[in-house]
Write a protein that holds these residues in place. Structure first.
Motif, PDB file in Angstrom:
ATOM      1  N   LEU A   9       0.843  -1.240   0.101  1.00 38.65           N
ATOM      2  CA  LEU A   9      -0.055   0.134   0.100  1.00 38.65           C
ATOM      3  C   LEU A   9       0.834   1.285   0.091  1.00 38.65           C
ATOM      4  N   GLN A  10       0.622   2.044  -0.965  1.00 37.30           N
ATOM      5  CA  GLN A  10       1.655   3.308  -1.344  1.00 37.30           C
ATOM      6  C   GLN A  10       0.996   4.388  -0.230  1.00 37.30           C
ATOM      7  N   VAL A  11       1.637   5.076   0.492  1.00 35.18           N
ATOM      8  CA  VAL A  11       1.205   6.031   1.673  1.00 35.18           C
ATOM      9  C   VAL A  11       2.094   7.370   1.292  1.00 35.18           C
ATOM     10  N   ASN A  12       1.172   8.520   0.976  1.00 36.89           N
ATOM     11  CA  ASN A  12       1.859   9.732   0.884  1.00 36.89           C
ATOM     12  C   ASN A  12       2.351  10.200   2.339  1.00 36.89           C
ATOM     13  N   ASP A  50      -6.049   7.300   6.229  1.00 38.15           N
ATOM     14  CA  ASP A  50      -6.637   6.041   5.416  1.00 38.15           C
ATOM     15  C   ASP A  50      -6.405   4.707   5.569  1.00 38.15           C
ATOM     16  N   ALA A  51      -4.956   4.760   6.004  1.00 36.47           N
ATOM     17  CA  ALA A  51      -4.468   3.398   5.699  1.00 36.47           C
ATOM     18  C   ALA A  51      -4.738   2.279   6.423  1.00 36.47           C
ATOM     19  N   ALA A  52      -5.354   2.304   7.503  1.00 40.70           N
ATOM     20  CA  ALA A  52      -5.810   1.365   8.516  1.00 40.70           C
ATOM     21  C   ALA A  52      -6.846   0.601   7.852  1.00 40.70           C
ATOM     22  N   GLU A  53      -7.856   1.381   7.510  1.00 38.13           N
ATOM     23  CA  GLU A  53      -9.293   1.124   6.834  1.00 38.13           C
ATOM     24  C   GLU A  53      -8.836   0.144   5.396  1.00 38.13           C
ATOM     25  N   LEU A  54      -7.942   0.568   4.724  1.00 40.08           N
ATOM     26  CA  LEU A  54      -7.572   0.187   3.443  1.00 40.08           C
ATOM     27  C   LEU A  54      -6.702  -1.060   3.905  1.00 40.08           C
ATOM     28  N   VAL A  55      -6.084  -1.268   4.610  1.00 39.15           N
ATOM     29  CA  VAL A  55      -5.429  -2.369   5.055  1.00 39.15           C
ATOM     30  C   VAL A  55      -6.185  -3.446   5.391  1.00 39.15           C
ATOM     31  N   ALA A  56      -7.311  -3.119   6.265  1.00 35.55           N
ATOM     32  CA  ALA A  56      -8.326  -4.117   6.790  1.00 35.55           C
ATOM     33  C   ALA A  56      -9.059  -4.650   5.498  1.00 35.55           C
ATOM     34  N   ARG A  57      -9.341  -3.682   4.489  1.00 36.84           N
ATOM     35  CA  ARG A  57     -10.321  -4.226   3.348  1.00 36.84           C
ATOM     36  C   ARG A  57      -9.509  -4.915   2.278  1.00 36.84           C
ATOM     37  N   ILE A  58      -8.279  -4.473   2.017  1.00 33.75           N
ATOM     38  CA  ILE A  58      -7.312  -5.044   0.931  1.00 33.75           C
ATOM     39  C   ILE A  58      -6.917  -6.569   1.155  1.00 33.75           C
ATOM     40  N   SER A  59      -6.524  -6.396   2.749  1.00 35.62           N
ATOM     41  CA  SER A  59      -6.268  -7.722   3.042  1.00 35.62           C
ATOM     42  C   SER A  59      -7.035  -8.895   2.912  1.00 35.62           C
ATOM     43  N   GLN A  60      -8.329  -8.717   3.271  1.00 35.02           N
ATOM     44  CA  GLN A  60      -9.420  -9.968   2.469  1.00 35.02           C
ATOM     45  C   GLN A  60      -9.511 -10.298   1.245  1.00 35.02           C
ATOM     46  N   LEU A  61      -8.901  -9.694   0.493  1.00 36.00           N
ATOM     47  CA  LEU A  61      -9.175  -9.822  -1.183  1.00 36.00           C
ATOM     48  C   LEU A  61      -8.460 -11.060  -1.284  1.00 36.00           C
ATOM     49  N   PRO A  62      -9.002 -11.970  -2.290  1.00 30.44           N
ATOM     50  CA  PRO A  62      -8.314 -13.256  -2.611  1.00 30.44           C
ATOM     51  C   PRO A  62      -7.226 -12.912  -3.756  1.00 30.44           C
ATOM     52  N   HIS A  63      -6.367 -13.879  -3.888  1.00 32.54           N
ATOM     53  CA  HIS A  63      -5.411 -13.872  -5.136  1.00 32.54           C
ATOM     54  C   HIS A  63      -4.409 -12.609  -4.643  1.00 32.54           C
ATOM     55  N   LEU A  64      -4.585 -11.925  -3.506  1.00 27.29           N
ATOM     56  CA  LEU A  64      -3.331 -10.881  -3.182  1.00 27.29           C
ATOM     57  C   LEU A  64      -2.671 -11.280  -1.989  1.00 27.29           C
ATOM     58  N   ASP A  78       3.662  -0.165  12.166  1.00 32.99           N
ATOM     59  CA  ASP A  78       3.280  -1.070  13.226  1.00 32.99           C
ATOM     60  C   ASP A  78       1.907  -0.801  13.642  1.00 32.99           C
ATOM     61  N   LEU A  79       1.502   0.483  13.605  1.00 30.30           N
ATOM     62  CA  LEU A  79      -0.140   0.538  13.953  1.00 30.30           C
ATOM     63  C   LEU A  79      -0.955  -0.201  12.986  1.00 30.30           C
ATOM     64  N   VAL A  80      -0.880  -0.174  11.789  1.00 30.55           N
ATOM     65  CA  VAL A  80      -2.080  -0.762  11.022  1.00 30.55           C
ATOM     66  C   VAL A  80      -1.732  -2.239  10.772  1.00 30.55           C
ATOM     67  N   LYS A  81      -0.759  -2.663  11.359  1.00 27.41           N
ATOM     68  CA  LYS A  81      -0.590  -4.477  11.495  1.00 27.41           C
ATOM     69  C   LYS A  81      -1.795  -4.983  12.109  1.00 27.41           C
ATOM     70  N   ASP A  82      -2.478  -4.415  12.990  1.00 26.08           N
ATOM     71  CA  ASP A  82      -3.552  -5.173  13.538  1.00 26.08           C
ATOM     72  C   ASP A  82      -4.851  -5.173  12.758  1.00 26.08           C
ATOM     73  N   GLN A  83      -4.827  -4.411  11.686  1.00 24.73           N
ATOM     74  CA  GLN A  83      -6.090  -4.222  11.042  1.00 24.73           C
ATOM     75  C   GLN A  83      -6.049  -5.354   9.622  1.00 24.73           C
ATOM     76  N   HIS A  84      -4.809  -6.024   9.793  1.00 23.77           N
ATOM     77  CA  HIS A  84      -4.468  -6.930   8.609  1.00 23.77           C
ATOM     78  C   HIS A  84      -5.204  -8.296   8.868  1.00 23.77           C
ATOM     79  N   ALA A  85      -5.841  -8.719   7.928  1.00 27.89           N
ATOM     80  CA  ALA A  85      -6.577 -10.066   8.162  1.00 27.89           C
ATOM     81  C   ALA A  85      -5.664 -11.545   8.298  1.00 27.89           C
ATOM     82  N   HIS A  86      -4.460 -11.022   7.613  1.00 26.41           N
ATOM     83  CA  HIS A  86      -3.376 -12.037   7.792  1.00 26.41           C
ATOM     84  C   HIS A  86      -2.055 -11.509   8.153  1.00 26.41           C
ATOM     85  N   PRO A  87      -1.918 -11.186   9.422  1.00 28.72           N
ATOM     86  CA  PRO A  87      -0.863 -10.477  10.027  1.00 28.72           C
ATOM     87  C   PRO A  87       0.535 -10.938   9.755  1.00 28.72           C
TER      88      PRO A  87
END
Length: 230
Positions: A124-127, A141-155, A180-189
């Motif tokens: 995820l590219q962050v400015n 916006d990173a935490a929410e994007l991490v939470a949603r993107i990490s649930q997509l298949p094939h990625l 470090d902060l957004v790792k907890d939002q990852h579906a597959h940490p």
């Protein structure tokens, strides 16, 4: 020893020195050779010197190199801005895509990755320092994007990529804190292992802050000739 071998050895030495100063194991930092605008022949020589991971910014140029170097075991990374109409080729041809900054881009990459392929590694590219000229999502916006993107298949969402303004070491520290902060939002940490930051001129600062992948072009290949850009 040829010039490219010497250049690579020197960069690897700099990485080892930076890791030693930071109290880190040098094996925790990967060298990504940024090869945009450089001809396939130079990449072939760099591969012979031991380099396996190459990063490209321009899709058409990259596709030509992928075809020309198909006989080599190369891990191809796309590190440029990801356009919606280019996601199919990125999903098909690359092992990594670093410039994902919107959910729609991740969704397209996921749906267009062939099920017979390994999952596509993405960052995820962050400015991180709010540059008007840079792509990337906002840190807030990173935490929410991490939470949603990490649930997509094939990625496989592996981490963050940042391109701070020059001479801004605080941005590296901010990126590590966000990582470090957004790792907890990852579906597959367990997949969350990559902080892609640092280039030829600021590798040591990035490594000190926790970079796990430095993107180096000029120090490996020399100054780029943009007149040859595809």
């Amino acid at each position: 020893m040829n010039t490219l071998q010497q250049a690579r050895d020197q960069v690897l030495c700099q990485i080892r020195q930076a890791c030693a100063q930071a109290g880190r194991d040098a094996q925790t930092v990967q060298l990504l050779a940024v090869s945009k605008t450089h001809p396939s022949e130079m990449l072939r020589e760099m591969h012979a010197a031991g380099q396996r991971a190459f990063g490209e910014n321009y899709l058409q140029e990259a596709l030509e190199k992928i075809e020309a170097l198909a006989d080599l075991n190369i891990e191809w990374h796309f590190i440029g801005h990801v356009q919606r109409n280019k996601t199919k080729q990125l999903a098909e041809k690359f092992a990594w895509v670093h410039g994902v900054d919107r959910l729609i881009i991740a969704e397209r990459l996921s749906s267009q990755r062939d099920v017979s392929q390994e999952p596509l590694n993405i960052c995820l590219q962050v400015n991180i320092d709010a540059q008007d000229s840079k792509d990337g999502c906002q840190p807030a916006d990173a935490a929410e994007l991490v939470a949603r993107i990490s649930q997509l298949p094939h990625l496989r969402l592996r981490g963050l990529m940042v391109i701070p303004a020059p001479n801004n070491p605080q941005a590296f520290a901010d990126a590590r804190q966000l990582f470090d902060l957004v790792k907890d939002q990852h579906a597959h940490p367990e997949d969350w292992d990559t902080l892609s930051m640092g280039m030829s001129g600021d590798m040591a600062e990035a490594i000190a802050a926790g970079s796990t992948m430095v993107r180096v072009g000029t120090a490996l290949f020399g100054v780029r000739d943009y007149s040859k850009q595809a």
